[in-house]
Motif scaffolding. Structure first.
Motif, PDB file in Angstrom:
ATOM      1  N   ASN A 129       0.255  10.239  28.647  1.00 41.60           N
ATOM      2  CA  ASN A 129       1.475  10.890  28.216  1.00 41.60           C
ATOM      3  C   ASN A 129       2.575   9.840  28.486  1.00 41.60           C
ATOM      4  OD1 ASN A 129       0.148  13.148  27.701  1.00 41.60           O
ATOM      5  ND2 ASN A 129      -0.020  13.701  29.805  1.00 41.60           N
ATOM      6  N   THR A 188       8.048  22.342  26.228  1.00 42.82           N
ATOM      7  CA  THR A 188       7.228  21.237  26.359  1.00 42.82           C
ATOM      8  C   THR A 188       6.858  20.849  27.816  1.00 42.82           C
ATOM      9  OG1 THR A 188       7.673  18.707  25.764  1.00 42.82           O
ATOM     10  CG2 THR A 188       9.574  19.897  26.861  1.00 42.82           C
ATOM     11  N   LEU A 191      10.900  17.112  29.835  1.00 41.79           N
ATOM     12  CA  LEU A 191      11.409  16.196  28.992  1.00 41.79           C
ATOM     13  C   LEU A 191      11.859  14.897  29.691  1.00 41.79           C
ATOM     14  CD1 LEU A 191      13.999  18.787  28.048  1.00 41.79           C
ATOM     15  CD2 LEU A 191      12.404  17.721  26.131  1.00 41.79           C
ATOM     16  N   ASN A 196       7.988  13.413  24.360  1.00 45.38           N
ATOM     17  CA  ASN A 196       8.824  14.794  24.426  1.00 45.38           C
ATOM     18  C   ASN A 196      10.217  14.858  24.066  1.00 45.38           C
ATOM     19  OD1 ASN A 196       6.491  16.176  24.663  1.00 45.38           O
ATOM     20  ND2 ASN A 196       6.851  16.230  26.912  1.00 45.38           N
ATOM     21  N   ARG A 197      10.824  13.869  24.808  1.00 43.84           N
ATOM     22  CA  ARG A 197      12.273  13.583  24.931  1.00 43.84           C
ATOM     23  C   ARG A 197      12.769  12.641  23.805  1.00 43.84           C
ATOM     24  NH1 ARG A 197      12.574  10.750  29.253  1.00 43.84           N
ATOM     25  NH2 ARG A 197      12.779   8.832  28.331  1.00 43.84           N
ATOM     26  N   ARG A 200       9.637  14.523  20.143  1.00 47.17           N
ATOM     27  CA  ARG A 200       9.444  15.867  19.668  1.00 47.17           C
ATOM     28  C   ARG A 200      10.889  16.715  19.593  1.00 47.17           C
ATOM     29  NH1 ARG A 200       3.899  16.226  23.215  1.00 47.17           N
ATOM     30  NH2 ARG A 200       2.440  15.987  21.439  1.00 47.17           N
ATOM     31  N   ASP A 222      11.372  23.546  29.967  1.00 42.90           N
ATOM     32  CA  ASP A 222      10.879  22.132  30.335  1.00 42.90           C
ATOM     33  C   ASP A 222       9.813  22.635  31.347  1.00 42.90           C
ATOM     34  OD1 ASP A 222      10.365  19.582  31.284  1.00 42.90           O
ATOM     35  OD2 ASP A 222      12.467  19.176  31.751  1.00 42.90           O
ATOM     36  N   SER A 249       4.192  22.373  22.877  1.00 41.19           N
ATOM     37  CA  SER A 249       3.635  20.734  22.878  1.00 41.19           C
ATOM     38  C   SER A 249       2.370  20.764  23.514  1.00 41.19           C
ATOM     39  CB  SER A 249       4.601  19.859  23.363  1.00 41.19           C
ATOM     40  OG  SER A 249       4.666  20.170  24.942  1.00 41.19           O
ATOM     41  N   SER A 277       0.580  21.802  18.882  1.00 39.99           N
ATOM     42  CA  SER A 277       0.584  20.452  18.627  1.00 39.99           C
ATOM     43  C   SER A 277      -0.635  19.629  18.341  1.00 39.99           C
ATOM     44  CB  SER A 277       1.567  19.773  19.762  1.00 39.99           C
ATOM     45  OG  SER A 277       2.858  20.290  19.863  1.00 39.99           O
TER      46      SER A 277
END
Length: 335
Positions: A129, A188, A191, A196-197, A200, A222, A249, A277
């Motif tokens: 990730n 998500t 973040l 993600n930040r 997305r 978050d 997400s 997602s």
């Protein structure tokens, strides 16, 4: 029990009455050997049950034809699909794979990296990730080819294969807006994580701006440890913020939100819409089935491995950061 004695290339050469170089050519499929000699060597190889020593062969050639693959969760079908694509292409190009599980733990990522380096892998495919600076530094220092599969690198130091996550979330949000939703939650798993930040969330914000909807930060959730349980617990916060839909997400968190809504008598999708997602099997097993981004997971793995083979062979690589097509499958969790 008596330990089995290792048969060496010297033993085969002596038994076949040929040089070790000849044996090496035969076992490496170099056909620059007389057919009758090749046949004799193969007979001895079979008789003695000789197995070429890949480690020794790698030390001699400085190539082990071995690839290290780092996966954050081997039980997650998302990463399993990526790994299958990697394995099929690796087999096609005669590479062996060492598959390691990092559990998404950065200390363990460093540990498995050092294990792979000790085995003198020719290249690494990294899935995770987040790419921490410590891991980045370690990958750069070893000076072997690296490809990120389904993982982003905003700095673009490494080759990568992904989908356009920003555009994918933009597509999801735009569809929900077109269906009349003005208060769309964005849920998500942290973040602080670049995917993600930097991708997305930007897709979500772009869709709001295009529709002239003012951003409301109370609709951004978050969740550091995003899972089914935490998704289930979000229901009251989502409703208090006035949300009528959620982009999530993580598939398990999306499932938790849906079940929590249904358990409270809030009908999905009539009264609340959910889209997610990763398109794992869970999205089809849920009732209602969950609308989701569809990613060509097998292809991401396969293209990553093919890209790595080119880099390892110093072949020309036109594009090091590849984006594959995505889709959005609208199922029963959206109207």
């Amino acid at each position: 029990m008596k330990k089995k004695q290792t048969v060496t290339i010297y033993d085969v050469a002596r038994e076949a009455n040929v040089s070790m170089a000849t044996v090496s050519r035969v076992v490496n499929n170099n056909h620059n050997v007389k057919p009758e000699t090749e046949s004799k060597v193969l007979e001895v190889v079979k008789k003695l049950n000789y197995r070429p020593n890949d480690v020794a062969r790698g030390l001699a050639s400085k190539k082990t034809t071995t690839i290290g693959v780092i996966i954050p969760n081997v039980t997650n079908s998302y990463f399993a699909s990526l790994a299958r694509g990697i394995d099929d292409i690796a087999e096609m190009y005669n590479y062996n794979i060492i598959l390691t599980n990092s559990d998404g733990d950065h200390k363990k990522e460093m540990k498995v990296l050092n294990t792979l380096y000790s085995k003198q892998v020719d290249g690494i495919i990294f899935m995770g990730n987040e790419l921490l600076d410590s891991v980045r530094t370690e990958l750069i220092s070893e000076r072997i080819p690296v490809v990120l599969a389904g993982s982003v690198d905003p700095q673009k130091q490494f080759a990568s294969v992904n989908i356009d996550y920003q555009k994918a979330v933009y597509t999801q949000a735009t569809k929900l807006i077109e269906q009349g939703n003005r208060k769309i939650a964005f849920v998500t798993g942290g973040l602080n994580i670049p995917i993600n930040r930097e991708y997305r969330l930007k897709g979500y914000l772009d869709a709001l701006a295009t529709a002239d909807i003012e951003f409301d930060d109370s609709l951004v959730f978050d969740v550091s440890n995003i899972n089914y349980e935490n998704g289930y617990q979000l229901k009251d916060k989502l409703l208090s913020a006035g949300a009528t839909a959620a982009i999530v997400s993580n598939d398990r968190a999306a499932a938790g939100i849906i079940n929590s809504m249904n358990d409270s008598g809030i009908v999905v999708p009539d009264e609340f819409e959910v889209t997610t997602s990763d398109n794992t099997e869970l999205t089809k097993m849920m009732r209602p089935t969950i609308s989701t981004i569809t990613q060509p997971l097998y292809d991401i793995g396969a293209v990553s491995m093919r890209l790595l083979t080119k880099m390892m062979k110093n072949e020309e690589v036109v594009e090091k950061n590849i984006l594959l097509p995505f889709g959005v499958d609208y199922r029963n969790s959206t109207k």
